[in-house]
Design an enzyme around this catalytic site. Structure first.
Site, mmCIF file in Angstrom:
data_model
loop_
_atom_site.group_PDB
_atom_site.id
_atom_site.type_symbol
_atom_site.label_atom_id
_atom_site.label_comp_id
_atom_site.label_asym_id
_atom_site.label_seq_id
_atom_site.Cartn_x
_atom_site.Cartn_y
_atom_site.Cartn_z
ATOM 1 N N LYS A 255 39.714 41.870 27.814
ATOM 2 C CA LYS A 255 40.139 42.488 28.970
ATOM 3 C C LYS A 255 41.380 41.660 29.645
ATOM 4 O O LYS A 255 41.584 40.529 29.718
ATOM 5 C CB LYS A 255 39.103 42.119 30.094
ATOM 6 C CG LYS A 255 37.571 42.805 29.833
ATOM 7 C CD LYS A 255 36.494 42.235 30.901
ATOM 8 C CE LYS A 255 36.819 42.950 32.412
ATOM 9 N NZ LYS A 255 35.653 42.291 33.242
HETATM 10 C C1 E4P Z 1 34.328 44.068 35.443
HETATM 11 O O1 E4P Z 1 34.863 44.518 34.409
HETATM 12 C C2 E4P Z 1 34.851 43.631 36.801
HETATM 13 O O2 E4P Z 1 35.252 42.238 36.255
HETATM 14 C C3 E4P Z 1 33.610 43.273 37.791
HETATM 15 O O3 E4P Z 1 32.756 44.636 37.856
HETATM 16 C C4 E4P Z 1 34.102 43.288 39.000
HETATM 17 O O4 E4P Z 1 32.727 43.500 39.935
HETATM 18 P P1 E4P Z 1 32.689 42.773 41.429
HETATM 19 O O5 E4P Z 1 33.773 43.530 42.205
HETATM 20 O O6 E4P Z 1 31.275 42.941 41.786
HETATM 21 O O7 E4P Z 1 33.087 41.372 41.050
#
Ligand code: E4P
Length: 228
Positions: A86
């Site tokens: 990522k």
């Molecule tokens: C996933 O890739 C993201 O980092 C994550 O879903 C963010 O989610 P949140 O807004 O619930 O922290």
């Protein structure tokens, strides 16, 4: 639509894998921090449990492109080639995605709040673009609408990049994107637990069991009835 768990808690990952058709696990630094454990140990355990072919998403931490590339190389070396790195969709991130594409390392453009970020991630060679639905909603925009726009942009430009929708607050949002045909959704355990959460369903199943027990005796299952 691929369905992933957005969590790093091994208990939750085991429980949800046992119940549902899950394709993998996504993590981010905040999710890893919630476990209170060594990130390497957690990620190694997740990879060991889900198997080396399943999708695992692990975030690079460095803020500059060269550092992100080094993070990505280390992540893939440690957790295998089925690991998507990522990369935040910031200018240095797009540079890193381009470099990683040439090295055959697959990336997920993350921290996406706008369609432009997703367009640039796709053009830079990311495998996935991950819009944050709930966080976009919290900014006063419509996260589902933004995600559909991203899906349209990826399709219109024939990018190979898929949407990996993230940051859900309810199961209806997941279903809405499932209908729209996005590539994947990564969902926190608390939201996944609401996928099938209707009193009517439980009541219907209870009546079936009671009717059968009245016929065949309390506690009797088909396996017991038919064992010969
Ligand atoms: C996933 O890739 C993201 O980092 C994550 O879903 C963010 O989610 P949140 O807004 O619930 O922290």
């Amino acid at each position: 639509m691929r369905l992933l768990i957005d969590d790093a808690d091994m208990g939750e990952i085991r429980r949800l894998y046992d119940l549902y058709p899950i394709d993998g696990v996504t993590t981010n630094p905040s999710i890893l921090a919630k476990t209170g454990r060594e990130p390497y140990d957690v990620l190694k355990e997740i990879r060991g449990f889900i198997g080396r072919e399943a999708d695992l998403h692990v975030q690079a931490i460095a803020m500059d492109a060269e550092g992100m590339v080094r993070d990505a190389q280390a992540i893939v070396k440690a957790f295998g080639e089925a690991t998507f790195v990522k990369i935040p969709c910031i200018p240095e991130g797009f540079k890193a995605m381009k470099l990683l594409k040439t090295q055959g390392i697959r990336t997920t453009g993350t921290a996406i709040y706008t369609p432009m970020q997703a367009y640039l991630a796709a053009k830079s060679g990311a495998s996935y673009a991950a819009p944050y639905i709930n966080r976009i909603d919290d900014m006063g925009y419509d996260g589902i609408h933004v995600t559909k726009e991203i899906q349209d942009i990826l399709a219109a430009n024939r990018f190979g990049t898929m949407v990996l929708a993230a940051s859900f607050k309810n199961s209806q949002q997941v279903l809405e994107l499932c209908k729209y045909g996005v590539g994947g959704a990564t969902v926190a355990p608390a939201v996944m637990d609401k996928f099938v959460n209707h009193a009517a369903v439980t009541a219907a199943v209870d009546v079936f069991v009671k009717d059968f027990e009245n016929l065949a005796g309390e506690g009797t299952t088909m396996a017991e009835l038919l064992k010969g």
